[in-house]
Write an enzyme that holds these catalytic residues in place. Structure first.
Site, PDB file in Angstrom:
ATOM      1  N   LYS A  59     -17.893  -6.117   8.664  1.00  0.00           N
ATOM      2  CA  LYS A  59     -16.659  -6.889   8.861  1.00  0.00           C
ATOM      3  C   LYS A  59     -16.106  -6.621  10.244  1.00  0.00           C
ATOM      4  O   LYS A  59     -16.155  -5.482  10.723  1.00  0.00           O
ATOM      5  CB  LYS A  59     -15.603  -6.426   7.841  1.00  0.00           C
ATOM      6  CG  LYS A  59     -15.628  -7.176   6.525  1.00  0.00           C
ATOM      7  CD  LYS A  59     -14.337  -6.872   5.770  1.00  0.00           C
ATOM      8  CE  LYS A  59     -14.378  -7.322   4.334  1.00  0.00           C
ATOM      9  NZ  LYS A  59     -13.211  -6.822   3.582  1.00  0.00           N
TER      10      LYS A  59
ATOM     11  N   HIS B 233       0.847  -1.206   0.000  1.00  0.00           N
ATOM     12  CA  HIS B 233       0.000   0.000   0.000  1.00  0.00           C
ATOM     13  C   HIS B 233       0.881   1.254   0.000  1.00  0.00           C
ATOM     14  O   HIS B 233       0.598   2.228  -0.705  1.00  0.00           O
ATOM     15  CB  HIS B 233      -0.871   0.057   1.267  1.00  0.00           C
ATOM     16  CG  HIS B 233      -1.953  -0.969   1.353  1.00  0.00           C
ATOM     17  ND1 HIS B 233      -2.094  -1.809   2.436  1.00  0.00           N
ATOM     18  CD2 HIS B 233      -2.967  -1.283   0.506  1.00  0.00           C
ATOM     19  CE1 HIS B 233      -3.159  -2.585   2.258  1.00  0.00           C
ATOM     20  NE2 HIS B 233      -3.691  -2.300   1.092  1.00  0.00           N
TER      21      HIS B 233
ATOM     22  N   ARG C 153      -1.778  -5.533  -8.208  1.00  0.00           N
ATOM     23  CA  ARG C 153      -0.622  -6.412  -7.981  1.00  0.00           C
ATOM     24  C   ARG C 153      -0.445  -7.397  -9.109  1.00  0.00           C
ATOM     25  O   ARG C 153       0.668  -7.740  -9.495  1.00  0.00           O
ATOM     26  CB  ARG C 153      -0.785  -7.212  -6.677  1.00  0.00           C
ATOM     27  CG  ARG C 153      -0.666  -6.391  -5.429  1.00  0.00           C
ATOM     28  CD  ARG C 153      -1.207  -7.145  -4.254  1.00  0.00           C
ATOM     29  NE  ARG C 153      -2.634  -7.454  -4.469  1.00  0.00           N
ATOM     30  CZ  ARG C 153      -3.460  -7.861  -3.531  1.00  0.00           C
ATOM     31  NH1 ARG C 153      -3.017  -8.068  -2.322  1.00  0.00           N
ATOM     32  NH2 ARG C 153      -4.726  -8.099  -3.800  1.00  0.00           N
TER      33      ARG C 153
ATOM     34  N   SER D  43      -3.095  -7.709   2.903  1.00  0.00           N
ATOM     35  CA  SER D  43      -3.423  -7.516   4.324  1.00  0.00           C
ATOM     36  C   SER D  43      -3.945  -8.814   4.926  1.00  0.00           C
ATOM     37  O   SER D  43      -3.625  -9.146   6.073  1.00  0.00           O
ATOM     38  CB  SER D  43      -4.490  -6.432   4.477  1.00  0.00           C
ATOM     39  OG  SER D  43      -4.010  -5.200   4.029  1.00  0.00           O
TER      40      SER D  43
HETATM   41  O1  PNS Z   1      -8.866  -2.511   0.743  1.00  0.00           O
HETATM   42  P1  PNS Z   1     -10.107  -3.007   0.073  1.00  0.00           P
HETATM   43  O2  PNS Z   1     -10.926  -3.826   1.051  1.00  0.00           O
HETATM   44  O3  PNS Z   1      -9.838  -3.716  -1.221  1.00  0.00           O
HETATM   45  O4  PNS Z   1     -10.985  -1.690  -0.287  1.00  0.00           O
HETATM   46  C1  PNS Z   1     -12.269  -1.809  -0.837  1.00  0.00           C
HETATM   47  C2  PNS Z   1     -12.953  -0.426  -0.880  1.00  0.00           C
HETATM   48  C3  PNS Z   1     -12.961   0.213   0.485  1.00  0.00           C
HETATM   49  C4  PNS Z   1     -12.224   0.471  -1.845  1.00  0.00           C
HETATM   50  C5  PNS Z   1     -14.403  -0.650  -1.390  1.00  0.00           C
HETATM   51  O5  PNS Z   1     -15.017  -1.661  -0.651  1.00  0.00           O
HETATM   52  C6  PNS Z   1     -15.242   0.606  -1.292  1.00  0.00           C
HETATM   53  O6  PNS Z   1     -15.078   1.546  -2.053  1.00  0.00           O
HETATM   54  N1  PNS Z   1     -16.154   0.639  -0.283  1.00  0.00           N
HETATM   55  C7  PNS Z   1     -16.976   1.797  -0.005  1.00  0.00           C
HETATM   56  C8  PNS Z   1     -18.420   1.578  -0.464  1.00  0.00           C
HETATM   57  C9  PNS Z   1     -18.552   1.876  -1.936  1.00  0.00           C
HETATM   58  O7  PNS Z   1     -18.258   2.963  -2.404  1.00  0.00           O
HETATM   59  N2  PNS Z   1     -19.011   0.863  -2.674  1.00  0.00           N
HETATM   60  C10 PNS Z   1     -19.140   0.940  -4.116  1.00  0.00           C
HETATM   61  C11 PNS Z   1     -17.811   0.622  -4.769  1.00  0.00           C
HETATM   62  S1  PNS Z   1     -18.062   0.357  -6.460  1.00  0.00           S
END
Ligand code: PNS
Length: 172
Positions: free
Chosen positions: A41, A17, A95, A133
């Site tokens: 979660k 990250h 990645r 992670s």
């Molecule tokens: O580190 P991660 O878990 O891959 O991050 C995922 C994240 C936080 C980027 C994604 O779950 C997100 O954007 N969540 C917020 C809710 C949202 O906007 N959902 C629509 C995404 S298309």
């Protein structure tokens, strides 16, 4: 000023990250690291710990850029977090090809929700291509050593969190 949001769970932030963050700071003037509060979660580190871990990790790994990084929690939609801080771009790391499909779907959906916001992808350095992670959490929970996967202060924080969960103590 070019502002971008780098959203994620960051449970915990890894050197992968931080590599993506470093690359993004070569393109954007300010990057807001937005830490998702997800009531569905149960994270290993709560949101305040994840924010603190990122602030200290940035201080250790990218001290010259720390003034251009803002770290804050967010709940709800990423595009709304972008609008709140005036960001025109969302940063995500890639990645491997396996990341691509889900990231493409998310980028298209975010663009559908907010056509003024684009997703910008940065390739993670090859040496961090295997890092996630979830694997770091698993390693720490089984008593493994996360050194070299996360910044030193984050490693300490994780080992302490794992001990509180009752993890074996080989690396302490
Ligand atoms: O580190 P991660 O878990 O891959 O991050 C995922 C994240 C936080 C980027 C994604 O779950 C997100 O954007 N969540 C917020 C809710 C949202 O906007 N959902 C629509 C995404 S298309």
């Amino acid at each position: 000023m070019r502002v971008a949001v780098y959203p994620g769970s960051f449970d915990p932030i890894t050197l992968g990250h931080l590599d993506v963050l470093r690359r993004s700071l070569a393109v954007f003037d300010q990057v807001v690291v937005a830490v998702l509060v997800n009531p569905k979660k149960a994270p290993m580190l709560d949101v305040a710990d994840r924010v603190d871990a990122i602030v200290s990790g940035v201080g250790e790994a990218l001290p010259e850029c720390a003034a251009r990084v803002d770290v804050r929690p967010f709940a709800g939609l990423t595009v709304e977090a972008c609008r709140e801080v005036g960001a025109g771009s969302i940063i995500r790391g890639l990645r491997a090809v396996s990341d691509f499909e889900a990231e493409l779907q998310m980028a298209h959906m975010n663009h559908r929700l907010a056509p003024e916001i684009d997703t910008v992808f940065f390739m993670t350095a090859l040496e961090y291509g295997y890092l996630s992670s979830s694997l770091v959490r698993e390693i720490v929970r089984f008593g493994g050593d996360p050194t070299g996967m996360v910044p030193p202060s984050v490693a300490l924080r994780l080992v302490t969190a794992a001990a509180a969960e009752g993890a074996p103590s080989r690396v302490r």
